[in-house]
Scaffold this motif. Sequence first.
Motif, PDB file in Angstrom:
ATOM      1  N   ARG B  19     -49.570  19.114   5.807  1.00 25.97           N
ATOM      2  CA  ARG B  19     -49.800  19.244   4.368  1.00 25.97           C
ATOM      3  C   ARG B  19     -48.742  20.211   3.850  1.00 25.97           C
ATOM      4  O   ARG B  19     -48.897  21.430   3.954  1.00 25.97           O
ATOM      5  N   ALA B  20     -47.642  19.679   3.350  1.00 30.90           N
ATOM      6  CA  ALA B  20     -46.512  20.523   2.973  1.00 30.90           C
ATOM      7  C   ALA B  20     -46.756  21.174   1.621  1.00 30.90           C
ATOM      8  O   ALA B  20     -46.582  22.381   1.478  1.00 30.90           O
ATOM      9  N   LEU B  21     -47.159  20.396   0.615  1.00 31.82           N
ATOM     10  CA  LEU B  21     -47.421  20.934  -0.716  1.00 31.82           C
ATOM     11  C   LEU B  21     -48.885  20.673  -1.062  1.00 31.82           C
ATOM     12  O   LEU B  21     -49.332  19.533  -1.013  1.00 31.82           O
ATOM     13  N   PRO B  39     -40.996  31.355   1.507  1.00 33.04           N
ATOM     14  CA  PRO B  39     -40.565  31.517   2.890  1.00 33.04           C
ATOM     15  C   PRO B  39     -40.122  30.191   3.506  1.00 33.04           C
ATOM     16  O   PRO B  39     -40.466  29.124   3.008  1.00 33.04           O
ATOM     17  N   SER B  40     -39.396  30.268   4.609  1.00 36.28           N
ATOM     18  CA  SER B  40     -38.919  29.064   5.285  1.00 36.28           C
ATOM     19  C   SER B  40     -40.095  28.182   5.701  1.00 36.28           C
ATOM     20  O   SER B  40     -41.126  28.688   6.154  1.00 36.28           O
ATOM     21  N   GLY B  41     -39.955  26.895   5.504  1.00 37.70           N
ATOM     22  CA  GLY B  41     -40.993  25.959   5.925  1.00 37.70           C
ATOM     23  C   GLY B  41     -42.140  25.837   4.946  1.00 37.70           C
ATOM     24  O   GLY B  41     -43.131  25.189   5.230  1.00 37.70           O
ATOM     25  N   CYS B  42     -42.010  26.439   3.738  1.00 42.69           N
ATOM     26  CA  CYS B  42     -43.128  26.365   2.800  1.00 42.69           C
ATOM     27  C   CYS B  42     -43.055  25.111   1.939  1.00 42.69           C
ATOM     28  O   CYS B  42     -43.921  24.862   1.123  1.00 42.69           O
ATOM     29  N   LYS B  44     -40.025  23.896   0.247  1.00 39.50           N
ATOM     30  CA  LYS B  44     -39.073  23.939  -0.863  1.00 39.50           C
ATOM     31  C   LYS B  44     -38.240  22.662  -0.932  1.00 39.50           C
ATOM     32  O   LYS B  44     -38.054  22.081  -1.997  1.00 39.50           O
ATOM     33  N   THR B  45     -37.748  22.229   0.253  1.00 42.51           N
ATOM     34  CA  THR B  45     -36.957  21.001   0.280  1.00 42.51           C
ATOM     35  C   THR B  45     -37.813  19.815  -0.148  1.00 42.51           C
ATOM     36  O   THR B  45     -37.379  18.971  -0.926  1.00 42.51           O
ATOM     37  N   THR B  46     -39.066  19.805   0.330  1.00 39.46           N
ATOM     38  CA  THR B  46     -39.985  18.735  -0.040  1.00 39.46           C
ATOM     39  C   THR B  46     -40.151  18.669  -1.558  1.00 39.46           C
ATOM     40  O   THR B  46     -40.063  17.600  -2.167  1.00 39.46           O
ATOM     41  N   ASP B 159     -30.545  22.876  -3.297  1.00 44.18           N
ATOM     42  CA  ASP B 159     -31.449  23.218  -2.196  1.00 44.18           C
ATOM     43  C   ASP B 159     -30.795  24.222  -1.252  1.00 44.18           C
ATOM     44  O   ASP B 159     -29.938  23.847  -0.453  1.00 44.18           O
ATOM     45  N   GLU B 160     -31.192  25.475  -1.354  1.00 46.30           N
ATOM     46  CA  GLU B 160     -30.625  26.546  -0.519  1.00 46.30           C
ATOM     47  C   GLU B 160     -29.136  26.337  -0.267  1.00 46.30           C
ATOM     48  O   GLU B 160     -28.694  26.272   0.880  1.00 46.30           O
ATOM     49  N   PRO B 161     -28.355  26.220  -1.340  1.00 45.87           N
ATOM     50  CA  PRO B 161     -26.967  25.808  -1.138  1.00 45.87           C
ATOM     51  C   PRO B 161     -26.133  26.839  -0.386  1.00 45.87           C
ATOM     52  O   PRO B 161     -25.130  26.486   0.215  1.00 45.87           O
TER      53      PRO B 161
HETATM   54  N1  LIG Z   1     -40.043  14.100   7.119  1.00 49.23           N
HETATM   55  C1  LIG Z   1     -41.002  14.962   7.492  1.00 49.23           C
HETATM   56  N2  LIG Z   1     -42.027  14.537   8.255  1.00 49.23           N
HETATM   57  C2  LIG Z   1     -43.021  15.385   8.629  1.00 49.23           C
HETATM   58  N3  LIG Z   1     -43.068  16.674   8.285  1.00 49.23           N
HETATM   59  C3  LIG Z   1     -42.074  17.177   7.522  1.00 49.23           C
HETATM   60  C4  LIG Z   1     -41.001  16.342   7.091  1.00 49.23           C
HETATM   61  N4  LIG Z   1     -40.156  17.094   6.337  1.00 49.23           N
HETATM   62  C5  LIG Z   1     -40.694  18.348   6.319  1.00 49.23           C
HETATM   63  N5  LIG Z   1     -41.847  18.395   7.017  1.00 49.23           N
HETATM   64  C6  LIG Z   1     -42.725  19.570   7.172  1.00 49.23           C
HETATM   65  O1  LIG Z   1     -43.090  20.010   5.897  1.00 49.23           O
HETATM   66  C7  LIG Z   1     -43.048  21.417   5.835  1.00 49.23           C
HETATM   67  C8  LIG Z   1     -42.115  21.846   4.716  1.00 49.23           C
HETATM   68  O2  LIG Z   1     -40.779  21.514   5.053  1.00 49.23           O
HETATM   69  P1  LIG Z   1     -39.549  21.787   4.071  1.00 49.23           P
HETATM   70  O3  LIG Z   1     -39.839  21.171   2.758  1.00 49.23           O
HETATM   71  O4  LIG Z   1     -38.315  21.355   4.754  1.00 49.23           O
HETATM   72  O5  LIG Z   1     -39.586  23.375   3.950  1.00 49.23           O
HETATM   73  P2  LIG Z   1     -38.454  24.383   3.475  1.00 49.23           P
HETATM   74  O6  LIG Z   1     -37.367  23.599   2.821  1.00 49.23           O
HETATM   75  O7  LIG Z   1     -39.170  25.293   2.553  1.00 49.23           O
HETATM   76  O8  LIG Z   1     -37.971  25.122   4.673  1.00 49.23           O
HETATM   77  C9  LIG Z   1     -42.630  21.908   7.204  1.00 49.23           C
HETATM   78  O9  LIG Z   1     -43.779  22.281   7.917  1.00 49.23           O
HETATM   79  C10 LIG Z   1     -41.979  20.715   7.830  1.00 49.23           C
HETATM   80  O10 LIG Z   1     -42.190  20.721   9.217  1.00 49.23           O
END
Ligand SMILES: Nc1ncnc2c1ncn2[C@@H]1O[C@H](COP(=O)(O)OP(=O)(O)O)[C@@H](O)[C@H]1O
Lengths: 263, 259, 261
Positions: B19-21, B39-42, B44-46, B159-161
């Motif tokens: 559950r990313a978001l 923080p990392s892995g929260c 942001k990219t998603t 994204d974190e450029p």
């Molecule tokens: N394609 C994917 N499939 C499954 N899990 C993903 C995928 N992309 C990201 N995640 C998970 O979603 C969470 C958020 O990832 P991400 O958005 O990359 O975080 P951030 O950019 O903040 O570091 C992480 O726990 C990551 O493992």
Amino acid sequence: MAHALRTRRGLGRWAQTWAGVATVLVLAELASRTGLLPQRYFPPVTEMFTALFAALGEPWFWLATGQTLQGWVLGLGIAALLAVPAGMLLGTSVVRYRAFRAVIEFLRPIPSVALVPLAILVYGAGLESKVFLAVFAAFWPLLIQTLYGMQDVDPVAVDTARAFRLTRAERITRVVLPGAVPYVATGLRISSSVALILAVTAELVIGSPGLGREINAARVGGAADLLYALIIVTGLIGWGLNSMFAAAERRVLHWHPSQRGAR
Amino acid sequence: MLEVNGLSKTYGEGERTTRALAELSFTVAEGEFVCVVGPSGCGKTTLLRCMAGLLPPTSGSVSLRGHVVAGPPEQVGFVFQEYSRSLMPWLSVRDNIALPLRHKRLGKAERTRLVEEAVESVGLTGFIDHFPWELSGGMQQRVAIARALAYEPEILLMDEPFASVDAQTRADLEDLVLRVRKDYGVTVVFVTHDIDEAVYLGDRVVVLTQPPTTVQEVLAVNLPEPRDQVETKELPEFAHLRAHVFRAIKRRQELRPAT
Amino acid sequence: MNPARRRRILLIALEAGVPLAVLAGWWVWSVGADSFYFPALPTILTTFADTWLFERVGSDVVPSLARLAAGFGIAVVAGVAIGTALGLSPVARRVAGPLVEFGRAVPPPALLPFGMLVLGVGDAMKVFVIAVVCLWPVLLNTVDGVRGVDPTMLDTARVYGIGGLERLRRIVWPSALPQVFAGMRTSLSLALILMVISEMVASTEGIGYFVLESQRSFAIAEMWSGIVLLGVLGYLLNAALALLERRVLRWHRAALASALR
Ligand SMILES: Nc1ncnc2c1ncn2[C@@H]1O[C@H](COP(=O)(O)OP(=O)(O)O)[C@@H](O)[C@H]1O
Ligand SMILES: [Mg+2]
């Protein structure tokens, strides 16, 4: 619910995998039965398989299959006995490698089938010709792979071995050789299919006994159904051998760091 | 201009879900520079990929000028975290930047002008015919920024450029972004894990929590313009703001059991 | 002279010297041995000059190479086209999977009788068999190459609205090209093999026909000159492809080198 969904999707994939084969077989059958494709050249698929099952009960079929496999195994085996030690010898010394590099680079691209007439001349039409051609062809991929393997050693591993005061011989047996194993495995897979190609070629061109000769005989005798049946058999043999070596390769590759990241 | 409404994203299905978001809402106004920090892995990219229409949300929506984003909208430019992998190594700097312009209905002269202006504004004029692999990491990221600028987007998602360039280059690039944002009058959503960077760049800062992610706080940054690497960061308000964001993130972490 | 330099000179001397020594050894041995199977090297070389420079170029070498080029060319175009389709679509990949696996597993020479049955013994059969055999390595490598395109690049294409043919031409194909070349290298060796044996079993001209016919009529020096020619052709064709690859994939090697920096 999720589980049922996944099973259904798995079933869908399985169906897709076989739908292609089934469609092609059915279309080929229909095209032949309706005369869309001339039956003389394209017999119905059912007749091919009838011929195939009939052949399975015949001693000559098993003899021919055995002869083809015999040529393959001798060719690959002898090639391995020659190429792997040669690769190790050349790969452990820069001087030896550089001395023979040009010779290898000139001999390797010679199409092995160019030696068919020489094989007939020297060995006649029997097993020796087949094995000679298979050995020559299978030798080069194995040699090259072994060479790569011996040269592509992690320098840190060598330094570590040095730091622990391993002797040169120990360094080679403990560090260099294990690192080269995956490369040799790849070489074996490539050489296996090359050896099979040359075995069938010898049977077809020279008339050495084996499946290749039987396929040609079926063509000359106008037995199209048998011709297709035997081609299917060679395909299955090739597929089986390839899967076997690919599986072995995956086993030895899987711990190798240089292969871990690469797909 | 841009609205994120109750956005949530769950990856995978069955037992192996992430559950990313959890539930995210915030807005971005026309011409604004919004930093998203977490923080990392929260996630942001998603979040950014959902905003760019690259990823369908599990629920909730993103709308741009009142239209729900379903695929990548034409008004959006994107600068990826992995700059070295988003530039094509077989194309020169010029061709990389011109690539997105090919299907815009532009004259050849117009296209050349856009490319050259963008290259100049990121300070790479002498390198226009180089290939990406002949450039340093910071320069490659400049190319990626130039590509986004030449595309003339109304909104730029980043994204974190600058996550993988050295500190000095990073400061230069931050100022570069502030400058081109003025020159091109573009709206920016800038994602980072670096609190200083977020406060230094943003008009507002959206602070995210640990996963499952929600918006912890939205903070207005009223630091004087133009920003300056030395003077702005010396201001007591700057120190205040960064301490505030830091505590906001830290507090949430302490409330949660250690993971 | 310092030791490093002396070593370098030794290596270069060996690299040039050993092949020359091998050749000289063959020369001396073959002249002395006077064997029926292994004629004297000078005899082979004179025969080579008499036969191939340029007496039989038009009648045998050109037809052989033309068929090779046609079959190889068709295979590359078809392999890239089908490989791209399969690489882009998982469904197509699953549907075609077993057929491709089987097709590439059939030992290439086994297809010759099939070609002769259906197409006779003319050029069409030879080109067809070469093309079918060369198809698989290109096809499979293209599938891998297309599947291996960096996801960030594909995202970049989507964000900037690059789609359709543009996406294939600017992103997917260039990125898959190193793999395509790897497939072409394998295919080229197969093409040469099939060129030779298709002429051995069903032809009245071509290099393969010439060497086998020379053997049958015990024109041993001619036979050897043909073997030498095939060796030279194999070397030159591989070298030409390698050269093309170096040119076309300059960015690839440079990008790899800079990634390792
Ligand atoms: N394609 C994917 N499939 C499954 N899990 C993903 C995928 N992309 C990201 N995640 C998970 O979603 C969470 C958020 O990832 P991400 O958005 O990359 O975080 P951030 O950019 O903040 O570091 C992480 O726990 C990551 O493992
Ligand atoms: Mg990220």
